[in-house]
Motif scaffolding. Sequence first.
Motif, PDB file in Angstrom:
ATOM      1  N   TYR A 169      46.469   0.872  18.516  1.00 49.76           N
ATOM      2  CA  TYR A 169      45.008   0.967  18.517  1.00 49.76           C
ATOM      3  C   TYR A 169      44.562   2.424  18.391  1.00 49.76           C
ATOM      4  O   TYR A 169      43.672   2.759  17.601  1.00 49.76           O
ATOM      5  N   ALA A 170      45.190   3.312  19.164  1.00 46.30           N
ATOM      6  CA  ALA A 170      44.842   4.729  19.113  1.00 46.30           C
ATOM      7  C   ALA A 170      45.104   5.318  17.735  1.00 46.30           C
ATOM      8  O   ALA A 170      44.338   6.161  17.254  1.00 46.30           O
ATOM      9  N   LYS A 171      46.176   4.866  17.088  1.00 50.00           N
ATOM     10  CA  LYS A 171      46.482   5.362  15.740  1.00 50.00           C
ATOM     11  C   LYS A 171      45.388   4.959  14.757  1.00 50.00           C
ATOM     12  O   LYS A 171      44.987   5.753  13.887  1.00 50.00           O
ATOM     13  N   ILE A 172      44.891   3.718  14.888  1.00 50.80           N
ATOM     14  CA  ILE A 172      43.813   3.265  14.000  1.00 50.80           C
ATOM     15  C   ILE A 172      42.539   4.045  14.267  1.00 50.80           C
ATOM     16  O   ILE A 172      41.841   4.466  13.337  1.00 50.80           O
ATOM     17  N   VAL A 173      42.214   4.240  15.564  1.00 48.79           N
ATOM     18  CA  VAL A 173      41.025   5.025  15.913  1.00 48.79           C
ATOM     19  C   VAL A 173      41.112   6.407  15.296  1.00 48.79           C
ATOM     20  O   VAL A 173      40.147   6.905  14.696  1.00 48.79           O
ATOM     21  N   ASP A 174      42.277   7.066  15.423  1.00 49.06           N
ATOM     22  CA  ASP A 174      42.455   8.403  14.855  1.00 49.06           C
ATOM     23  C   ASP A 174      42.298   8.388  13.335  1.00 49.06           C
ATOM     24  O   ASP A 174      41.790   9.345  12.742  1.00 49.06           O
ATOM     25  N   GLY A 175      42.721   7.289  12.718  1.00 54.40           N
ATOM     26  CA  GLY A 175      42.605   7.182  11.264  1.00 54.40           C
ATOM     27  C   GLY A 175      41.180   6.977  10.783  1.00 54.40           C
ATOM     28  O   GLY A 175      40.866   7.230   9.619  1.00 54.40           O
ATOM     29  N   LEU A 176      40.310   6.497  11.685  1.00 52.61           N
ATOM     30  CA  LEU A 176      38.914   6.238  11.325  1.00 52.61           C
ATOM     31  C   LEU A 176      37.972   7.333  11.801  1.00 52.61           C
ATOM     32  O   LEU A 176      36.914   7.544  11.216  1.00 52.61           O
ATOM     33  N   LEU A 177      38.366   8.006  12.885  1.00 48.86           N
ATOM     34  CA  LEU A 177      37.509   9.008  13.504  1.00 48.86           C
ATOM     35  C   LEU A 177      37.223  10.145  12.533  1.00 48.86           C
ATOM     36  O   LEU A 177      38.125  10.731  11.943  1.00 48.86           O
ATOM     37  N   GLY A 178      35.960  10.421  12.349  1.00 51.84           N
ATOM     38  CA  GLY A 178      35.570  11.509  11.460  1.00 51.84           C
ATOM     39  C   GLY A 178      35.367  11.080  10.024  1.00 51.84           C
ATOM     40  O   GLY A 178      34.739  11.799   9.237  1.00 51.84           O
ATOM     41  N   TYR A 179      35.884   9.905   9.640  1.00 44.83           N
ATOM     42  CA  TYR A 179      35.691   9.437   8.265  1.00 44.83           C
ATOM     43  C   TYR A 179      34.208   9.139   8.037  1.00 44.83           C
ATOM     44  O   TYR A 179      33.601   8.363   8.761  1.00 44.83           O
ATOM     45  N   GLN A 180      33.635   9.791   7.066  1.00 44.19           N
ATOM     46  CA  GLN A 180      32.205   9.635   6.757  1.00 44.19           C
ATOM     47  C   GLN A 180      31.348   9.909   8.006  1.00 44.19           C
ATOM     48  O   GLN A 180      30.296   9.296   8.188  1.00 44.19           O
ATOM     49  N   GLY A 181      31.834  10.829   8.857  1.00 40.54           N
ATOM     50  CA  GLY A 181      31.079  11.175  10.055  1.00 40.54           C
ATOM     51  C   GLY A 181      31.144  10.146  11.170  1.00 40.54           C
ATOM     52  O   GLY A 181      30.319  10.161  12.087  1.00 40.54           O
ATOM     53  N   THR A 182      32.126   9.247  11.112  1.00 39.71           N
ATOM     54  CA  THR A 182      32.228   8.178  12.106  1.00 39.71           C
ATOM     55  C   THR A 182      32.462   8.734  13.503  1.00 39.71           C
ATOM     56  O   THR A 182      33.382   9.526  13.723  1.00 39.71           O
ATOM     57  N   GLU A 183      31.629   8.300  14.477  1.00 40.11           N
ATOM     58  CA  GLU A 183      31.787   8.706  15.863  1.00 40.11           C
ATOM     59  C   GLU A 183      32.781   7.789  16.568  1.00 40.11           C
ATOM     60  O   GLU A 183      33.144   6.729  16.076  1.00 40.11           O
ATOM     61  N   ARG A 184      33.189   8.211  17.777  1.00 42.65           N
ATOM     62  CA  ARG A 184      34.248   7.490  18.481  1.00 42.65           C
ATOM     63  C   ARG A 184      33.850   6.055  18.824  1.00 42.65           C
ATOM     64  O   ARG A 184      34.678   5.143  18.720  1.00 42.65           O
ATOM     65  N   VAL A 185      32.598   5.834  19.226  1.00 40.14           N
ATOM     66  CA  VAL A 185      32.178   4.471  19.581  1.00 40.14           C
ATOM     67  C   VAL A 185      32.352   3.533  18.403  1.00 40.14           C
ATOM     68  O   VAL A 185      32.907   2.436  18.527  1.00 40.14           O
ATOM     69  N   ARG A 186      31.886   3.961  17.233  1.00 41.46           N
ATOM     70  CA  ARG A 186      32.001   3.118  16.049  1.00 41.46           C
ATOM     71  C   ARG A 186      33.462   2.966  15.624  1.00 41.46           C
ATOM     72  O   ARG A 186      33.907   1.874  15.228  1.00 41.46           O
ATOM     73  N   ALA A 187      34.247   4.047  15.713  1.00 48.70           N
ATOM     74  CA  ALA A 187      35.664   3.978  15.344  1.00 48.70           C
ATOM     75  C   ALA A 187      36.398   2.975  16.221  1.00 48.70           C
ATOM     76  O   ALA A 187      37.254   2.215  15.753  1.00 48.70           O
ATOM     77  N   ARG A 188      36.070   2.957  17.509  1.00 44.06           N
ATOM     78  CA  ARG A 188      36.719   2.021  18.420  1.00 44.06           C
ATOM     79  C   ARG A 188      36.351   0.578  18.102  1.00 44.06           C
ATOM     80  O   ARG A 188      37.194  -0.327  18.182  1.00 44.06           O
ATOM     81  N   GLN A 189      35.093   0.352  17.768  1.00 42.97           N
ATOM     82  CA  GLN A 189      34.670  -1.009  17.416  1.00 42.97           C
ATOM     83  C   GLN A 189      35.450  -1.528  16.214  1.00 42.97           C
ATOM     84  O   GLN A 189      36.004  -2.629  16.230  1.00 42.97           O
ATOM     85  N   VAL A 190      35.480  -0.730  15.161  1.00 38.26           N
ATOM     86  CA  VAL A 190      36.166  -1.150  13.939  1.00 38.26           C
ATOM     87  C   VAL A 190      37.673  -1.253  14.193  1.00 38.26           C
ATOM     88  O   VAL A 190      38.335  -2.164  13.690  1.00 38.26           O
ATOM     89  N   ALA A 191      38.231  -0.329  14.980  1.00 38.19           N
ATOM     90  CA  ALA A 191      39.669  -0.331  15.249  1.00 38.19           C
ATOM     91  C   ALA A 191      40.108  -1.606  15.961  1.00 38.19           C
ATOM     92  O   ALA A 191      41.217  -2.106  15.733  1.00 38.19           O
ATOM     93  N   THR A 192      39.260  -2.136  16.832  1.00 38.42           N
ATOM     94  CA  THR A 192      39.594  -3.386  17.519  1.00 38.42           C
ATOM     95  C   THR A 192      39.807  -4.512  16.511  1.00 38.42           C
ATOM     96  O   THR A 192      40.786  -5.270  16.596  1.00 38.42           O
TER      97      THR A 192
END
Length: 280
Positions: A169-192
């Motif tokens: 899960y953390a690896k996916i969050v890291d892969g999404l975090l910052g993409y197109q300005g994605t914040e951590r809350v949104r990255a966590r939602q999508v990562a789930t």
Amino acid sequence: SGKTALARLATSAWGDVDLLEQHTNRTDLSYEAIFSQLTGLPVLFDELQASMSLENFGRIIYAIVLERGRERLTRDGDLRESTGGWKSIVRITGEQEIVGSDAKIQLEGLGKRVLQISHPALREEEAGSIHRWLKGSERHFGHAGIAFCRKLLPILGDEAKVAKLRAYYAKIVDGLLGYQGTERVRARQVATCQLAQALSMHWLFGYDFAEALEGSISDGRHIIDLLDTAQDRPYWSRVLGLLSDWVSTNGLRILDLRREGDLDLIKAGKADRPIGFWRQ
């Protein structure tokens, strides 16, 4: 445009869509009744009408995303027991935005519970083929969701395996975090969602897990491209949103000057709760 076809296709992985699809023409109490029976299963509400009144539109959305039934009093003034909460993925299709600058209502803090996806329209023959597949004489649907849960449940009792899931899960969050300005809350939602996709591809379709994990990150970025980012709000607005959420879910813990009977208690000097007034 294919909204209904895509939503029904996604829901069919959990069972008969005709049993999991509901309509929006109901009372708050009947929403609570639905989720008390279907908690843990996805529920589809098709075609939320843009022509619906502001009051009804807001009532429906709040009833769904609050994740609990509204507290009510019995005739004797006692608090009626309500559903404590539901853990369901709710799919809603419609032309009207739920969150964002063009939304009818502002969900404030509750907006973080919503993933709004704008998908390109399907061709008429594509949508038609999905409907025929689901509605034909064989009425195709499956139980991939149940099979997924049967794979997952034994893992949840093993701390070492749960730690591995958290690492994925953390690896996916890291892969999404910052993409197109994605914040951590949104990255966590999508990562789930994307961790569930990777596990499904591995468990149910035999994909190599490392390959499935990388694919889930790529697909997650595509999902972020489709999400409405206009729902991000200033800090002060988020604070007011948290207050709004609390009042919505704990309304009977305060004396409301608008509520029948509360004003009489205050005048009689019998106020036993904080006094407040909340205007949406």
